[in-house]
Design a protein around this motif. Structure first.
Motif, PDB file in Angstrom:
ATOM      1  N   LEU A 179       0.857  -1.187   0.000  1.00 20.51           N
ATOM      2  CA  LEU A 179       0.000   0.000   0.000  1.00 20.51           C
ATOM      3  C   LEU A 179       0.887   1.229   0.000  1.00 20.51           C
ATOM      4  O   LEU A 179       1.783   1.348   0.838  1.00 20.51           O
ATOM      5  CB  LEU A 179      -0.915  -0.009   1.223  1.00 20.51           C
ATOM      6  CG  LEU A 179      -1.832   1.203   1.424  1.00 20.51           C
ATOM      7  CD1 LEU A 179      -3.129   0.779   2.127  1.00 20.51           C
ATOM      8  CD2 LEU A 179      -1.160   2.318   2.246  1.00 20.51           C
ATOM      9  N   ILE A 180       0.654   2.120  -0.939  1.00 23.01           N
ATOM     10  CA  ILE A 180       1.388   3.379  -0.993  1.00 23.01           C
ATOM     11  C   ILE A 180       0.466   4.494  -0.530  1.00 23.01           C
ATOM     12  O   ILE A 180      -0.650   4.653  -1.042  1.00 23.01           O
ATOM     13  CB  ILE A 180       1.917   3.667  -2.411  1.00 23.01           C
ATOM     14  CG1 ILE A 180       2.898   2.567  -2.837  1.00 23.01           C
ATOM     15  CG2 ILE A 180       2.597   5.036  -2.465  1.00 23.01           C
ATOM     16  CD1 ILE A 180       3.415   2.729  -4.263  1.00 23.01           C
ATOM     17  N   THR A 183      -0.884  11.422  -2.106  1.00 27.67           N
ATOM     18  CA  THR A 183      -1.778  11.873  -3.171  1.00 27.67           C
ATOM     19  C   THR A 183      -1.066  12.591  -4.308  1.00 27.67           C
ATOM     20  O   THR A 183      -1.726  13.159  -5.182  1.00 27.67           O
ATOM     21  CB  THR A 183      -2.851  12.811  -2.593  1.00 27.67           C
ATOM     22  OG1 THR A 183      -2.203  13.945  -1.997  1.00 27.67           O
ATOM     23  CG2 THR A 183      -3.698  12.106  -1.548  1.00 27.67           C
ATOM     24  N   THR A 188       3.555   9.784  -6.794  1.00 31.15           N
ATOM     25  CA  THR A 188       2.962   8.830  -5.860  1.00 31.15           C
ATOM     26  C   THR A 188       1.913   7.961  -6.529  1.00 31.15           C
ATOM     27  O   THR A 188       1.959   6.727  -6.441  1.00 31.15           O
ATOM     28  CB  THR A 188       2.348   9.568  -4.659  1.00 31.15           C
ATOM     29  OG1 THR A 188       3.356  10.348  -4.020  1.00 31.15           O
ATOM     30  CG2 THR A 188       1.776   8.573  -3.663  1.00 31.15           C
ATOM     31  N   LEU A 189       0.946   8.571  -7.199  1.00 33.36           N
ATOM     32  CA  LEU A 189      -0.122   7.782  -7.805  1.00 33.36           C
ATOM     33  C   LEU A 189       0.380   6.990  -9.007  1.00 33.36           C
ATOM     34  O   LEU A 189      -0.156   5.917  -9.320  1.00 33.36           O
ATOM     35  CB  LEU A 189      -1.293   8.696  -8.177  1.00 33.36           C
ATOM     36  CG  LEU A 189      -1.994   9.340  -6.964  1.00 33.36           C
ATOM     37  CD1 LEU A 189      -3.104  10.276  -7.410  1.00 33.36           C
ATOM     38  CD2 LEU A 189      -2.553   8.281  -6.011  1.00 33.36           C
ATOM     39  N   VAL A 192       1.762   3.920  -7.467  1.00 32.05           N
ATOM     40  CA  VAL A 192       0.666   3.005  -7.120  1.00 32.05           C
ATOM     41  C   VAL A 192       0.300   2.155  -8.327  1.00 32.05           C
ATOM     42  O   VAL A 192       0.190   0.922  -8.241  1.00 32.05           O
ATOM     43  CB  VAL A 192      -0.568   3.781  -6.611  1.00 32.05           C
ATOM     44  CG1 VAL A 192      -1.768   2.842  -6.456  1.00 32.05           C
ATOM     45  CG2 VAL A 192      -0.264   4.469  -5.282  1.00 32.05           C
ATOM     46  N   ALA A 196       1.991  -1.042  -6.798  1.00 29.25           N
ATOM     47  CA  ALA A 196       1.257  -1.306  -5.551  1.00 29.25           C
ATOM     48  C   ALA A 196       0.014  -2.157  -5.739  1.00 29.25           C
ATOM     49  O   ALA A 196      -0.513  -2.299  -6.843  1.00 29.25           O
ATOM     50  CB  ALA A 196       0.891   0.013  -4.873  1.00 29.25           C
ATOM     51  N   CYS A 199      -3.821   1.791  -2.561  1.00 29.48           N
ATOM     52  CA  CYS A 199      -3.450   3.183  -2.303  1.00 29.48           C
ATOM     53  C   CYS A 199      -4.155   3.635  -1.039  1.00 29.48           C
ATOM     54  O   CYS A 199      -5.122   3.020  -0.600  1.00 29.48           O
ATOM     55  CB  CYS A 199      -3.862   4.083  -3.471  1.00 29.48           C
ATOM     56  SG  CYS A 199      -5.642   4.160  -3.752  1.00 29.48           S
ATOM     57  N   ASN A 200      -3.651   4.707  -0.445  1.00 33.62           N
ATOM     58  CA  ASN A 200      -4.387   5.347   0.644  1.00 33.62           C
ATOM     59  C   ASN A 200      -4.453   6.835   0.375  1.00 33.62           C
ATOM     60  O   ASN A 200      -3.420   7.496   0.207  1.00 33.62           O
ATOM     61  CB  ASN A 200      -3.745   5.103   2.006  1.00 33.62           C
ATOM     62  CG  ASN A 200      -4.584   5.708   3.124  1.00 33.62           C
ATOM     63  OD1 ASN A 200      -4.308   6.785   3.618  1.00 33.62           O
ATOM     64  ND2 ASN A 200      -5.644   5.011   3.494  1.00 33.62           N
ATOM     65  N   LEU A 214      -5.423   8.376 -10.640  1.00 33.59           N
ATOM     66  CA  LEU A 214      -4.906   7.007 -10.530  1.00 33.59           C
ATOM     67  C   LEU A 214      -5.399   6.155 -11.691  1.00 33.59           C
ATOM     68  O   LEU A 214      -4.623   5.374 -12.278  1.00 33.59           O
ATOM     69  CB  LEU A 214      -5.342   6.392  -9.198  1.00 33.59           C
ATOM     70  CG  LEU A 214      -4.978   4.918  -8.997  1.00 33.59           C
ATOM     71  CD1 LEU A 214      -3.475   4.696  -9.082  1.00 33.59           C
ATOM     72  CD2 LEU A 214      -5.536   4.421  -7.664  1.00 33.59           C
ATOM     73  N   ILE A 228      -6.492  -2.572  -7.945  1.00 37.72           N
ATOM     74  CA  ILE A 228      -5.917  -1.786  -6.851  1.00 37.72           C
ATOM     75  C   ILE A 228      -6.976  -1.511  -5.800  1.00 37.72           C
ATOM     76  O   ILE A 228      -8.064  -1.004  -6.109  1.00 37.72           O
ATOM     77  CB  ILE A 228      -5.338  -0.472  -7.393  1.00 37.72           C
ATOM     78  CG1 ILE A 228      -4.186  -0.776  -8.361  1.00 37.72           C
ATOM     79  CG2 ILE A 228      -4.863   0.420  -6.253  1.00 37.72           C
ATOM     80  CD1 ILE A 228      -3.683   0.416  -9.121  1.00 37.72           C
ATOM     81  N   LYS A 230      -8.657   0.538  -3.121  1.00 35.05           N
ATOM     82  CA  LYS A 230      -8.667   1.966  -2.783  1.00 35.05           C
ATOM     83  C   LYS A 230      -9.046   2.111  -1.307  1.00 35.05           C
ATOM     84  O   LYS A 230     -10.168   1.799  -0.920  1.00 35.05           O
ATOM     85  CB  LYS A 230      -9.661   2.748  -3.645  1.00 35.05           C
ATOM     86  CG  LYS A 230      -9.270   2.813  -5.127  1.00 35.05           C
ATOM     87  CD  LYS A 230      -9.699   1.575  -5.861  1.00 35.05           C
ATOM     88  CE  LYS A 230      -9.362   1.646  -7.338  1.00 35.05           C
ATOM     89  NZ  LYS A 230      -9.668   0.374  -8.024  1.00 35.05           N
TER      90      LYS A 230
END
Length: 290
Positions: A179-180, A183, A188-189, A192, A196, A199-200, A214, A228, A230
């Motif tokens: 989990l990455i 935002t 970052t995305l 993901v 990944a 995501c968080n 994303l 993924i 969410k």
């Protein structure tokens, strides 16, 4: 819909000797109440949003190992580990150990790190933002390689591993979910989408937009967006929030496409029982896109 509990504060009445019993009770209640996940922050100082820096703060993986020993079903993760805190090889071994000893219940929650105050305070290197993201991507590559059982040397810009051996391998196959958190739309995305399993994204007005970004990254990476998970970190107001408040929040986030709602327990709250009660009312809620 999955429901999780994050415990970010260890300030309990009675001092340090009460931290173990109180944290243990909350972990057991979350486990027995059927919650899907239990999270602690991976910080060494308390963060400003929760309280003063000198409030009690436990080391994340030690806390999760304790929780693993007194629970049976709930999954366990940090929300999230700063990439600068641990060498990637050591981090993979740490999460693998948690997974093996918990019977396959570990997550790897990770991000680019942001809290320079604790890094300065404890003498942890805190490079510029661009370098932290470079280190994050290398760490993700190392993690995937080690969990695939690939022992060939890894040589990156920041890390060199002559033999990235990981024995034993995790119980959970193919590996604990990665989990990455974060935002950032450009890096970052994209990470993901590329690396990944989850995501968080914080519960905010920007959440639908971030999920759309994303989705676009997934299209460019050739990744199935639906693969993924969410997750969204949120909180409830008041000292004693109700199950109805939790259900309303879960329903609202499900409508925005969230699969897994993680409630951060603010100081003075005791959410495990409330969330267990809410869980029974949310079984039929299906996130948008599922």
């Amino acid at each position: 819909m999955r429901i999780g509990l994050q415990i970010p504060s260890f300030t309990f009445s009675g001092g340090p000797e009460r931290i173990g019993p109180e944290f243990g009770r909350m972990a057991r209640e979350a486990d027995q109440g059927g919650l899907h996940s239990l999270w602690v922050m991976d910080h060494f100082f308390q963060i400003t949003y929760v309280g003063p820096a000198d409030e009690p703060m436990l080391e994340g993986y030690s806390a999760l190992s304790y929780a693993a020993g007194i629970t049976e079903r709930i999954t366990l993760g940090t929300m999230v580990t700063g990439v600068t805190y641990r060498h990637p090889g050591v981090l993979v071994k740490t999460v693998t150990t948690l997974d093996v000893l918990s019977g396959g219940r570990a997550w790897l929650g990770i991000g680019a790190a942001w809290n320079d105050e604790e890094s300065r305070g404890l003498g942890i290197a805190f490079p510029p933002t661009a370098e932290r993201f470079e280190r994050l991507e290398e760490t993700l590559r190392i993690t995937k390689q080690m969990w695939a059982g690939d022992e060939k040397p890894f040589e990156g810009e920041h890390y060199t591993l002559d033999r990235p051996l990981n024995s034993p391998q995790p119980v959970r196959r193919p590996h604990p979910p990665i989990l990455i958190g974060g935002t950032g739309e450009k890096k970052t995305l994209r990470f993901v989408a590329k690396y990944a399993d989850a995501c968080n994204i914080f519960d905010s007005d920007e959440l639908p937009h971030k999920l759309n970004v994303l989705r676009e990254h997934c299209e460019r990476e050739g990744r199935d967006y639906a693969e993924i998970e969410k997750t969204s970190l949120t909180s409830l107001q008041g000292e004693k929030p109700s199950a109805d408040q939790a259900v309303e929040t879960i329903g609202r986030l499900a409508e925005q496409g969230v699969d897994h709602v993680i409630f951060s327990q603010m100081t003075g709250q005791d959410l495990a029982g409330t969330l267990a009660e809410a869980l029974s009312q949310t079984e039929k809620i299906t996130p948008v896109g599922r």
